[in-house]
Write an enzyme that holds these catalytic residues in place. Structure first.
Site, PDB file in Angstrom:
ATOM      1  N   CYS A  73      14.437 -19.966  -4.020  1.00  0.00           N
ATOM      2  CA  CYS A  73      13.213 -19.172  -4.215  1.00  0.00           C
ATOM      3  C   CYS A  73      13.573 -17.731  -4.585  1.00  0.00           C
ATOM      4  CB  CYS A  73      12.406 -19.186  -2.921  1.00  0.00           C
ATOM      5  SG  CYS A  73      10.906 -18.212  -3.018  1.00  0.00           S
ATOM      6  N   GLU A 313      -6.315   9.095  -0.124  1.00  0.00           N
ATOM      7  CA  GLU A 313      -5.851   7.925  -0.877  1.00  0.00           C
ATOM      8  C   GLU A 313      -6.334   8.070  -2.321  1.00  0.00           C
ATOM      9  OE1 GLU A 313      -4.245   4.776  -0.564  1.00  0.00           O
ATOM     10  OE2 GLU A 313      -5.019   4.446  -2.585  1.00  0.00           O
ATOM     11  N   CYS A 388       8.746   2.239   3.084  1.00  0.00           N
ATOM     12  CA  CYS A 388       9.206   0.888   2.707  1.00  0.00           C
ATOM     13  C   CYS A 388      10.495   0.978   1.895  1.00  0.00           C
ATOM     14  CB  CYS A 388       8.122   0.147   1.938  1.00  0.00           C
ATOM     15  SG  CYS A 388       7.546   1.039   0.499  1.00  0.00           S
TER      16      CYS A 388
END
Ligand SMILES: C[S@@+](CC[C@H](N)C(=O)[O-])C[C@H]1O[C@@H](n2cnc3c(N)ncnc32)[C@H](O)[C@@H]1O
Length: 431
Positions: A73, A313, A388
């Site tokens: 995968c 945002e 992240c």
């Protein structure tokens, strides 16, 4: 082609080999493997390549579990590593980035938070359409190929419900004799499919992206949204089923538009936000800025322990979702503003006043130097940085340290088992 012995893993997850002192980054390879690799890019200091044949697998390897049509995968490039080793590598990558790219020291690098579920954790997957033996295929691009699509029947990163939804769409496309969009000839209709899932609500949302060709309407129970995206600007042409996804995170009921961001691992997002809350150390009175707030998840989950929360945002639909999410959960001390962080922080500061805590959760590219300067202007005693990407967290943190902050704690969190990605929460305090 080169025969290479892989000796470590680089930031980003590729294997590292040395050929006559020359460094080669090899995708698809793990430490201890002997591989035949094809070089794809050569520079003066290093080269990049991909595995063509695994000549002798590392003795540490475990058998691949997520395999599609004989191919490992592409979304699980570290599945050959035992999970404990994945965790150790990720923590080491965070330590390396903070040291080498940030020159940071004197802080506590905490143990990595392991994932609740090592498999079937993703609430969102994107699939591509293609052709295999004259039949429509729906799955992932073959590693290193833009045109070949490998059919997926059961991806172990997705839930059974997500897999069923994708397989239903393929069966419908095949029954209707629809063709995949071909970039070179510009023929065919079906481009890609996004399957999102409310893990706590059981809702499945499939978003089908087509070229501007007219196609038969899919069955409504697929909750399909059709876009004519031939030029990328046509917008939705029809919505069957719900365009909005509903999810529950830390007791909050959340609404999510198709263009809004949601952490792809719902269960671990709860752990991540709990750690951010712990680092924010709120006692009921503080003013909190939640920068890069998306649909308001972090700020709203902390609102009951804060005096007031201000979210910022850039995606308008996400801001509308955040406002609706505050209403839905009867949270009255949270406000949300729509702006680019670069331009929106000063007006926010003028309107709200100095914050006690600034939380930032930017995309992988991290904060620009200008945004770091704007964050510093907030003069918050505490900054909680949710990242992240340790390779952008490190230089950003170094800039904040330069401006007078001290890095106290960094907690790595494993949101994405079987992949090289690692999330971190960092706490900085004004000295
Ligand atoms: C990693 S997500 C975090 C979202 C939210 N904190 C969460 O956990 O769900 C980053 C968010 O930053 C937003 N974003 C990207 N660039 C931005 C910018 N220049 N200014 C403000 N927001 C931005 C994205 O739309 C996205 O919602």
């Amino acid at each position: 082609m080169l025969e290479l012995e892989i000796d470590s893993l680089a930031q980003g997850g590729r294997g590292v080999a040395r050929a006559n002192g020359y460094v080669v980054f090899v995708s698809g390879a793990l430490p201890g493997d002997r591989v035949l690799a094809r070089l794809q890019k050569t520079k003066r200091a290093y080269a990049e390549g991909a595995v063509v044949e695994l000549l002798r697998p590392s003795s540490a390897r475990i058998a691949d579990r997520c395999v599609h049509d004989g191919e490992p995968c592409p979304g699980a490039s570290w599945q050959g590593l035992p999970y404990k080793r994945q965790l150790a590598e990720k923590r080491a990558h965070v330590a390396d980035a903070l040291d080498r790219l940030g020159g940071l020291e004197g802080f506590e690098l905490e143990p990595i938070e392991p994932a609740v579920e090592p498999w079937r954790y993703r609430n969102k997957l994107e699939y591509s359409f293609g052709e295999r033996g004259g039949e429509i295929a729906l799955g992932f691009h073959r590693r290193g190929s833009w045109h070949e699509v490998v059919n997926v029947d059961d991806c172990l990163l997705a839930s059974e419900a997500n897999n069923r939804a994708r397989n239903d769409v393929r069966a419908w496309a095949s029954a209707e004799d629809l063709a995949a969009y071909d970039r070179s000839t510009r023929d065919g209709a079906l481009r890609n499919l996004v399957v999102r899932e409310g893990r706590r609500t059981g809702q499945i949302q499939t978003r089908l992206v087509t070229s501007a060709i007219e196609i038969p309407r899919p069955p409504t129970d697929l909750h399909t949204v059709i876009e004519g995206s031939g030029s990328g600007t046509d917008g939705p042409t029809g919505a069957l089923g719900s365009e909005r996804l509903f999810e529950k995170v830390r007791g909050l009921e959340l609404r999510l538009s198709a263009t809004a961001f949601l952490q792809t691992n719902t269960e671990m997002a709860e752990r991540l936000y709990a750690i951010a809350g712990d680092f924010a150390a709120l006692s009921g009175t503080q003013r909190v800025f939640d920068l890069y707030c998306g649909i308001g998840t972090i700020g709203l989950s902390l609102a009951s322990s804060a005096g007031e929360v201000w979210g910022l945002e850039s995606v308008p639909e996400a801001v509308a979702d955040a406002e609706e999410n505050a209403r839905r959960n009867e949270i009255s001390n949270a406000r949300f503003l729509c702006a680019d962080a670069r331009l929106g922080i000063r007006p926010l500061l003028d309107r709200a006043g100095r914050p006690d805590v600034v939380i930032v959760d930017p995309p992988r590219a991290g904060l620009s130097k200008k945004v770091v300067r704007r964050v510093v202007e907030c003069e918050a005693p505490r900054i909680v940085y949710v990242s992240c990407n340790p390779t952008t967290l490190a230089p950003n943190t170094a800039q904040l340290v330069e401006a007078g902050y001290t890095l106290r704690r960094v907690k790595p969190v494993d949101m994405f088992p079987q992949t090289p990605h690692v999330e971190c929460v960092a706490l900085l305090e004004r000295s």
